[in-house]
Motif scaffolding. Structure first.
Motif, mmCIF file in Angstrom:
data_model
loop_
_atom_site.group_PDB
_atom_site.id
_atom_site.type_symbol
_atom_site.label_atom_id
_atom_site.label_comp_id
_atom_site.label_asym_id
_atom_site.label_seq_id
_atom_site.Cartn_x
_atom_site.Cartn_y
_atom_site.Cartn_z
ATOM 1 N N ILE A 138 14.743 -103.531 46.985
ATOM 2 C CA ILE A 138 14.963 -102.263 46.281
ATOM 3 C C ILE A 138 15.235 -102.448 44.788
ATOM 4 N N ASN B 66 11.757 -94.799 43.944
ATOM 5 C CA ASN B 66 12.325 -94.812 45.297
ATOM 6 C C ASN B 66 12.702 -93.401 45.721
ATOM 7 N N ASN C 240 9.685 -89.113 49.730
ATOM 8 C CA ASN C 240 10.651 -89.715 48.806
ATOM 9 C C ASN C 240 11.613 -88.688 48.203
ATOM 10 N N ARG D 112 8.239 -96.663 48.032
ATOM 11 C CA ARG D 112 8.239 -96.008 46.731
ATOM 12 C C ARG D 112 7.089 -94.993 46.626
#
Length: 404
Positions: free
Chosen positions: A10, A97, A131, A210
């Motif tokens: 991440i 993200n 997302n 993502r």
């Protein structure tokens, strides 16, 4: 909640904040950053004039937060809004993200706000939902005692407005209540604020993948529609004027069809084709011009039908001559008279015999014509007659071809 994703998966954690002016985007960014990184204002005029990136470190690496200008600011066009979104995408090349839609708790969900949500959806496309996290600011306005339920239960109990409920559901109720400013700034309030931000960051970490440039590209057609919304009335008016002028010329051609050549209709067809190309170029696969395109296609068919009729009129003298030739061939005088005379002098049984056999020397002999000379003479006449029949059939084909 599942265990925290490994930092290597991440890092960096990229977040973009989207919403209308005055909803608290910049304040939300400051809460995530833990400092006044973004300039915020409670006014209806946005303090954020361009997409801005700020970053900080946390236990798993780096956090990048992008604050964007307000959606549907008074002086902004759709093009300006989309330019700001393009700019935001460019600040984090590896993608985001979390795409955070910032809403204000307790604010009436007006038509303008519905439009803002629609613009966000169309700008980012279908992959937005994967997302998307919704942050509702001004959390102090949520009264636990008055509602008698937690914020999460309250969100799931909502039935109106439809557009907001659908967004909640599609995001699987990834909704966080932010306070942003807790007064007084006691240690307890600071602890509570940190807990809210940490929960939000954990939620962002657990999103599946993502939102990348490829996802953004998928929504290109929808963004074209947004860009064209403001220009559409003017573009449609220009096309409609050209269609109207073209219809006038077609009507004039119909009224004076006897004075129009095939070349005249070919020119009209070319103008129609040029107009169709212009419509397709302006439409850009959005189908916003489909009705106008259908109108032009109808004009094209009309011109084709008139042109075909005119073409058939032009070949009419030729067809009349062909029909006259056919009539002559169909009734060849000498051949017909001889065969009628021949058949009239035969017995009925002989005619029946001739109808069931192939006429030739042997057949004629079987019918009682023993004379070889008679058989040969009749065969010659038969061949001549068959040649005339072939000419007739060929002439028919020529007529059919001319009529096509």
């Amino acid at each position: 909640m599942a265990s925290t994703v490994a930092p290597s998966e991440i890092n960096p954690l990229n977040i973009v904040l989207i919403g209308m002016t005055g909803f608290g985007k910049s304040s939300t960014g400051n809460s995530i950053m833990g400092r006044n990184a973004f300039k915020s204002s409670n006014a209806s005029v946005s303090e954020t004039k361009m997409s801005t990136l700020e970053c900080r470190e946390w236990e798993h690496g780096l956090i990048n937060v992008v604050d964007t200008p307000g959606i549907m600011d008074t002086d902004d066009t759709q093009r300006t809004t989309l330019t700001n979104i393009y700019s935001a995408m460019g600040l984090c090349e590896e993608g985001f993200n979390a795409i955070v839609i910032v809403l204000k708790f307790g604010e009436r969900f007006t038509a303008e706000k519905k439009k803002a949500i629609s613009i966000i959806r169309e700008s980012f496309g279908k992959d937005l939902i994967k997302n998307c996290i919704i942050v509702m600011t001004h959390g102090v306005m949520f009264d636990y005692e008055q509602t008698g339920m937690s914020f999460d239960v309250w969100c799931r109990s909502q039935t109106e407005p439809k557009e907001l409920v659908e967004l909640f559901q599609e995001c699987h109720y990834r909704i966080v209540l932010f306070y942003n400013k807790l007064l007084p700034e006691t240690e307890e309030n600071k602890r509570k604020q940190k807990e809210i931000v940490d929960n939000f960051l954990q939620m962002a970490c657990h999103l599946p993948q993502r939102y990348v440039r490829e996802s953004f590209q998928k929504a290109a057609v929808e963004r074209e529609k947004l860009l064209m919304e403001e220009e559409l009335p003017q573009l449609q008016r220009e096309i409609q004027q050209k269609i109207s002028l073209l219809v006038g010329e077609v009507d004039e051609a119909i009224r004076n069809v006897r004075n129009k050549s095939q070349a005249d209709f070919n020119k009209l067809q070319q103008r129609v084709d040029d107009l169709l190309k212009e419509i397709d170029m302006k439409d850009k696969h959005t189908n916003l011009f489909q009705d106008l395109r259908n109108n032009v296609l109808a004009i094209k068919k009309r011109i084709h039908d008139i042109s075909t009729t005119t073409k058939q009129t032009d070949v009419l003298p030729q067809l009349l001559q062909l029909l006259e030739d056919i009539n002559t061939i169909k009734n060849p005088p000498n051949c017909k008279k001889m065969w009628l005379k021949f058949l009239g002098g035969m017995a009925l049984s002989t005619v029946a015999a001739l109808s069931t056999i192939v006429v030739g020397p042997a057949g004629l002999a079987a019918a009682g014509f023993a004379s070889s000379a008679t058989s040969i003479a009749l065969m010659k006449e038969r061949r001549a007659y068959m040649q005339e029949v072939q000419k007739y059939e060929q002439a028919v084909k020529r007529v059919q071809s001319a009529l096509k």
